[in-house]
Design a protein around this motif. Structure first.
Motif, PDB file in Angstrom:
ATOM      1  N   LEU A 131       1.041  -1.279  -0.085  1.00 42.00           N
ATOM      2  CA  LEU A 131      -0.151  -0.025  -0.100  1.00 42.00           C
ATOM      3  C   LEU A 131       0.785   1.119   0.069  1.00 42.00           C
ATOM      4  O   LEU A 131       0.678   1.912  -0.689  1.00 42.00           O
ATOM      5  N   LEU A 132       1.855   1.220   0.895  1.00 40.95           N
ATOM      6  CA  LEU A 132       2.765   2.465   0.705  1.00 40.95           C
ATOM      7  C   LEU A 132       3.390   2.504  -0.306  1.00 40.95           C
ATOM      8  O   LEU A 132       3.557   3.892  -1.134  1.00 40.95           O
ATOM      9  N   GLY A 133       3.974   1.439  -1.205  1.00 40.11           N
ATOM     10  CA  GLY A 133       4.350   1.528  -2.544  1.00 40.11           C
ATOM     11  C   GLY A 133       3.517   2.200  -3.518  1.00 40.11           C
ATOM     12  O   GLY A 133       3.820   3.010  -4.253  1.00 40.11           O
TER      13      GLY A 133
ATOM     14  N   GLY B 251       1.595   6.138  -7.246  1.00 40.03           N
ATOM     15  CA  GLY B 251       0.192   6.516  -7.705  1.00 40.03           C
ATOM     16  C   GLY B 251      -0.561   7.440  -7.158  1.00 40.03           C
ATOM     17  O   GLY B 251      -0.836   8.434  -7.824  1.00 40.03           O
ATOM     18  N   VAL B 252      -0.808   7.330  -5.867  1.00 36.77           N
ATOM     19  CA  VAL B 252      -2.025   8.395  -5.107  1.00 36.77           C
ATOM     20  C   VAL B 252      -1.333   9.528  -4.992  1.00 36.77           C
ATOM     21  O   VAL B 252      -1.981  10.792  -5.651  1.00 36.77           O
ATOM     22  N   ALA B 253      -0.264   9.808  -4.407  1.00 39.50           N
ATOM     23  CA  ALA B 253       0.362  11.061  -4.130  1.00 39.50           C
ATOM     24  C   ALA B 253       0.839  11.930  -5.368  1.00 39.50           C
ATOM     25  O   ALA B 253       0.489  12.995  -5.456  1.00 39.50           O
TER      26      ALA B 253
ATOM     27  N   GLN C 240      -7.105   0.634   6.525  1.00 40.82           N
ATOM     28  CA  GLN C 240      -7.909   0.235   7.494  1.00 40.82           C
ATOM     29  C   GLN C 240      -8.166  -1.286   7.390  1.00 40.82           C
ATOM     30  O   GLN C 240      -8.239  -2.060   8.618  1.00 40.82           O
ATOM     31  N   ALA C 241      -8.232  -2.053   6.325  1.00 41.11           N
ATOM     32  CA  ALA C 241      -8.424  -3.391   6.136  1.00 41.11           C
ATOM     33  C   ALA C 241      -7.633  -3.972   4.986  1.00 41.11           C
ATOM     34  O   ALA C 241      -7.990  -3.287   3.829  1.00 41.11           O
ATOM     35  N   ILE C 242      -6.768  -4.820   4.768  1.00 44.18           N
ATOM     36  CA  ILE C 242      -5.878  -5.110   3.744  1.00 44.18           C
ATOM     37  C   ILE C 242      -7.001  -5.748   2.506  1.00 44.18           C
ATOM     38  O   ILE C 242      -6.523  -6.049   1.417  1.00 44.18           O
ATOM     39  N   ARG C 243      -8.251  -6.236   2.981  1.00 44.01           N
ATOM     40  CA  ARG C 243      -9.135  -6.948   2.051  1.00 44.01           C
ATOM     41  C   ARG C 243      -9.389  -6.020   0.923  1.00 44.01           C
ATOM     42  O   ARG C 243      -9.618  -6.253  -0.377  1.00 44.01           O
ATOM     43  N   PHE C 244      -9.509  -4.633   1.059  1.00 41.45           N
ATOM     44  CA  PHE C 244      -9.639  -3.308   0.085  1.00 41.45           C
ATOM     45  C   PHE C 244      -8.153  -3.306  -0.940  1.00 41.45           C
ATOM     46  O   PHE C 244      -8.362  -2.538  -1.607  1.00 41.45           O
ATOM     47  N   LEU C 245      -7.344  -3.780  -0.409  1.00 42.13           N
ATOM     48  CA  LEU C 245      -5.901  -3.881  -1.584  1.00 42.13           C
ATOM     49  C   LEU C 245      -6.627  -4.172  -2.684  1.00 42.13           C
ATOM     50  O   LEU C 245      -6.148  -3.939  -3.859  1.00 42.13           O
ATOM     51  N   LEU C 246      -7.546  -5.347  -2.925  1.00 42.32           N
ATOM     52  CA  LEU C 246      -7.958  -5.915  -4.168  1.00 42.32           C
ATOM     53  C   LEU C 246      -8.875  -4.996  -4.811  1.00 42.32           C
ATOM     54  O   LEU C 246      -8.914  -5.026  -6.278  1.00 42.32           O
ATOM     55  N   ILE C 247      -9.361  -3.784  -4.293  1.00 48.31           N
ATOM     56  CA  ILE C 247     -10.045  -2.810  -4.962  1.00 48.31           C
ATOM     57  C   ILE C 247      -9.314  -1.525  -5.387  1.00 48.31           C
ATOM     58  O   ILE C 247      -9.289  -1.065  -6.563  1.00 48.31           O
ATOM     59  N   VAL C 248      -8.406  -1.193  -4.219  1.00 44.90           N
ATOM     60  CA  VAL C 248      -7.540  -0.193  -4.595  1.00 44.90           C
ATOM     61  C   VAL C 248      -6.573  -0.365  -5.594  1.00 44.90           C
ATOM     62  O   VAL C 248      -6.067   0.572  -6.522  1.00 44.90           O
ATOM     63  N   GLY C 249      -6.151  -1.589  -5.863  1.00 51.34           N
ATOM     64  CA  GLY C 249      -5.092  -1.983  -6.918  1.00 51.34           C
ATOM     65  C   GLY C 249      -5.557  -1.610  -8.244  1.00 51.34           C
ATOM     66  O   GLY C 249      -5.102  -0.544  -9.092  1.00 51.34           O
ATOM     67  N   PRO C 250      -6.682  -2.329  -8.827  1.00 51.09           N
ATOM     68  CA  PRO C 250      -7.024  -2.182 -10.267  1.00 51.09           C
ATOM     69  C   PRO C 250      -7.742  -0.800 -10.379  1.00 51.09           C
ATOM     70  O   PRO C 250      -7.658  -0.062 -11.602  1.00 51.09           O
ATOM     71  N   ILE C 251      -8.485  -0.080  -9.333  1.00 52.65           N
ATOM     72  CA  ILE C 251      -9.345   1.104  -9.597  1.00 52.65           C
ATOM     73  C   ILE C 251      -8.541   2.146  -9.520  1.00 52.65           C
ATOM     74  O   ILE C 251      -8.617   3.130 -10.052  1.00 52.65           O
ATOM     75  N   GLY C 252      -7.649   2.399  -8.371  1.00 54.01           N
ATOM     76  CA  GLY C 252      -6.832   3.175  -8.165  1.00 54.01           C
ATOM     77  C   GLY C 252      -5.735   3.386  -9.216  1.00 54.01           C
ATOM     78  O   GLY C 252      -5.498   4.542  -9.604  1.00 54.01           O
TER      79      GLY C 252
ATOM     80  N   ALA D  44      -4.912   6.895 -11.466  1.00 51.33           N
ATOM     81  CA  ALA D  44      -3.778   7.437 -11.595  1.00 51.33           C
ATOM     82  C   ALA D  44      -3.149   7.475 -12.831  1.00 51.33           C
ATOM     83  O   ALA D  44      -2.647   8.243 -13.384  1.00 51.33           O
ATOM     84  N   ALA D  45      -3.329   6.161 -13.778  1.00 50.48           N
ATOM     85  CA  ALA D  45      -2.892   6.263 -15.029  1.00 50.48           C
ATOM     86  C   ALA D  45      -3.578   7.395 -15.934  1.00 50.48           C
ATOM     87  O   ALA D  45      -2.744   7.956 -16.731  1.00 50.48           O
ATOM     88  N   VAL D  46      -4.795   7.353 -15.868  1.00 53.28           N
ATOM     89  CA  VAL D  46      -5.391   8.216 -16.693  1.00 53.28           C
ATOM     90  C   VAL D  46      -5.081   9.721 -16.399  1.00 53.28           C
ATOM     91  O   VAL D  46      -4.828  10.562 -17.345  1.00 53.28           O
TER      92      VAL D  46
END
Length: 286
Positions: free
Chosen positions: A57-59, A64-66, A93-105, A109-111
């Motif tokens: 997540l930090l990476g 991407g995010v920053a 808050q919960a690592i389960r949401f990494l599966l969402i933040v990866g592709p959507i985030g 960021a790419a666009v």
């Protein structure tokens, strides 16, 4: 923001059409209030630098995010900014949401960042190379590319077929789930009331639907109190016999390397080890 507001209103109106009515509005907040989840169920663990998920997540935040929020704020829509920040907070808050933040985030960021990168010296320098790579190739190099693509297709299809074959699935199930213990229970019928591992409840309940299980992965259904009690029992924070007597437990199914497994073995006058394999052990009340 207007489109998001309309979508929220329409979703809220549609959500009420369910057997629980308006009670479902509070369901996400109730699930988050189950505090035992983030201490026992791995997918609900918070992301921290003490585990791989926190570093991932930090990476992602640094790559991407920053940059999207700092350098792409002129191109970033408010709705996309809210989605990007919201998903990042959820994954923290919960690592389960990494599966969402990866592709959507990553898509957001790419666009936002691709036009900015393209305008830099690196982007202009690599544009020629990218244009050459996207053109069709002929001759030996084209033949090599087609051969490599064919190998990848064959490998991909082969791996997929191997993974979904009944033999492979059976082996994987036997490796991680109490298949042998369930077969033994079907053959010997050790009783009606079971104490089972939280993660195994769904599998046992699926294969023995006529016998109620103690609990399964639906922590939101069972509630915080039962999950807390379960965690205290498997961690030997309370006297297990008290809880087992309270629920009139006839038999227990647990991994052989758990502290509670050793406790059962240390009480042969009350519990008999009736079945054992490398994955699961069954103790029956004497």
């Amino acid at each position: 923001l207007g489109e998001l507001a309309v979508a929220v209103l329409l979703s809220a109106a549609a959500l009420v059409v369910n057997p629980n009515g308006t009670d479902l509005y509070g369901y996400p907040l109730y699930t988050l209030s189950i505090t035992a989840l983030n201490r026992y169920v791995m997918e609900w663990f918070p992301a921290s630098l003490g585990n791989l998920f926190g570093w991932l997540l930090l990476g992602f935040v640094m790559v991407g995010v920053a940059p999207a929020l700092l350098f792409g704020r002129g191109r970033l829509r408010t709705a996309d900014a809210l989605i990007l920040v919201g998903l990042t907070v959820m994954a923290w808050q919960a690592i389960r949401f990494l599966l969402i933040v990866g592709p959507i985030g990553a898509a957001v960021a790419a666009v936002v960042l691709s036009p900015i990168v393209s305008a830099t010296g690196f982007g202009r320098g690599s544009s020629t190379l990218l244009a050459r790579l996207e053109r069709p190739r002929h001759g030996r190099l084209g033949l090599l590319n087609r051969a490599l693509a064919g190998v990848l297709v064959v490998l991909g299809v082969g791996v997929a077929l191997l993974r979904v074959s009944p033999a492979a699935q059976t082996a994987e199930i036997d490796r991680g789930l109490p298949a042998g213990a369930v077969a033994w229970m079907d053959a010997h019928d050790p009783g009606d009331r079971i104490f089972n591992r939280y993660e195994w409840g769904g599998y046992i309940g699926q294969h023995r639907p006529e016998h109620p299980i103690f609990m399964d992965g639906r922590a939101d259904v069972y509630g915080d109190a039962l999950l807390r009690m379960y965690v205290s029992v498997i961690g030997l924070q309370v006297d297990p016999q008290t809880i087992l007597d309270r629920y009139d437990i006839d038999y227990a199914v647990l991994p052989p390397d758990w502290p509670l497994a050793a406790w059962f073995d240390d009480h042969p006058a009350a519990w008999h080890r009736a079945y054992a394999d490398p994955v699961a052990v069954v103790w029956v009340r004497q």
